[in-house]
Design a protein around this motif. Sequence first.
Motif, PDB file in Angstrom:
ATOM      1  N   THR A 142      44.195  36.099  24.624  1.00 53.85           N
ATOM      2  CA  THR A 142      43.653  35.744  25.927  1.00 53.85           C
ATOM      3  C   THR A 142      44.713  35.007  26.749  1.00 53.85           C
ATOM      4  O   THR A 142      45.600  34.352  26.202  1.00 53.85           O
ATOM      5  CB  THR A 142      42.397  34.874  25.801  1.00 53.85           C
ATOM      6  OG1 THR A 142      42.733  33.677  25.089  1.00 53.85           O
ATOM      7  CG2 THR A 142      41.304  35.614  25.048  1.00 53.85           C
ATOM      8  N   ASN A 143      44.608  35.118  28.047  1.00 54.39           N
ATOM      9  CA  ASN A 143      45.624  34.522  28.915  1.00 54.39           C
ATOM     10  C   ASN A 143      45.827  33.033  28.648  1.00 54.39           C
ATOM     11  O   ASN A 143      46.961  32.544  28.620  1.00 54.39           O
ATOM     12  CB  ASN A 143      45.242  34.728  30.383  1.00 54.39           C
ATOM     13  CG  ASN A 143      45.279  36.183  30.798  1.00 54.39           C
ATOM     14  OD1 ASN A 143      46.049  36.962  30.272  1.00 54.39           O
ATOM     15  ND2 ASN A 143      44.437  36.553  31.749  1.00 54.39           N
ATOM     16  N   THR A 165      40.818  38.239  31.493  1.00 57.54           N
ATOM     17  CA  THR A 165      40.795  37.720  30.120  1.00 57.54           C
ATOM     18  C   THR A 165      42.106  37.972  29.403  1.00 57.54           C
ATOM     19  O   THR A 165      42.678  37.065  28.783  1.00 57.54           O
ATOM     20  CB  THR A 165      39.651  38.380  29.333  1.00 57.54           C
ATOM     21  OG1 THR A 165      38.408  38.103  29.987  1.00 57.54           O
ATOM     22  CG2 THR A 165      39.578  37.823  27.899  1.00 57.54           C
ATOM     23  N   TYR A 166      42.593  39.217  29.471  1.00 51.87           N
ATOM     24  CA  TYR A 166      43.812  39.599  28.765  1.00 51.87           C
ATOM     25  C   TYR A 166      44.914  39.915  29.774  1.00 51.87           C
ATOM     26  O   TYR A 166      44.646  40.418  30.874  1.00 51.87           O
ATOM     27  CB  TYR A 166      43.559  40.824  27.892  1.00 51.87           C
ATOM     28  CG  TYR A 166      42.552  40.595  26.794  1.00 51.87           C
ATOM     29  CD1 TYR A 166      42.844  39.761  25.731  1.00 51.87           C
ATOM     30  CD2 TYR A 166      41.303  41.222  26.825  1.00 51.87           C
ATOM     31  CE1 TYR A 166      41.920  39.547  24.711  1.00 51.87           C
ATOM     32  CE2 TYR A 166      40.377  41.021  25.808  1.00 51.87           C
ATOM     33  CZ  TYR A 166      40.692  40.175  24.764  1.00 51.87           C
ATOM     34  OH  TYR A 166      39.780  39.959  23.750  1.00 51.87           O
TER      35      TYR A 166
END
Length: 225
Positions: A5-6, A26-27
């Motif tokens: 995840t970021n 999210t990613y």
Amino acid sequence: MVELTNKEFFQDLDQTIATELFEQTTYPWEILPLIKDFVLKVGPTLSVDEYDQVEEDVWIAKRATIAKTATINGPAIIGPDTEVRPGAFIRGNALIGAGCVVGNSTEIKNDILFNNVQVPHYNYVGDSILGYKSHMGAGSITSNVKSDKTLVVVKDRFNHEKIETGLKKMGAMLGDYVEVGCNSVLNPGTVIGSNTNVYPLSSVRGFIPRGCIFKKQSNIVQKDI
């Protein structure tokens, strides 16, 4: 995979002007289709005291150094104190931060480069995000399309978990302080955690955790920290 995840993957989201893209996804690979519109939105808002709009959809910081033989296609933003060297080709949809080096014969396409990223010699970086102070050695490239042209899937190194990206084109996601050795290939869907080193001449695929040394796909060791 929560590590991807970021918020977990990048240590300092203040090292890019695209912070809001990381906050609303999210990613990191979910940002790739958003880069073009973001550059077109942010470019016109940049300070005219700090940036010149050199042509349609291309904004270059006044303190950047651009070689006369470099080619820059928009949409693109190039930050202050960044050097774009002779023969570099920026193909568009590029957000290049401050203090970066885009080297001779390096090609950039649909990327975000955080501040202080170096891609200094004969690199191809396509559909990728490179974290703060990451560095790609001479001749290392991101491969962004699978040979069978199917959609890219992000996998862990044991092939136990898979995340469908829905993307036909995805190069590599590099965390902060990643070092990629010379003449390495980062295959489509490669994700490398922060503070990881990749040996020269490597062929890398899947998720490599933070703080590792990648010697080969079957030999990934944790650093002594």
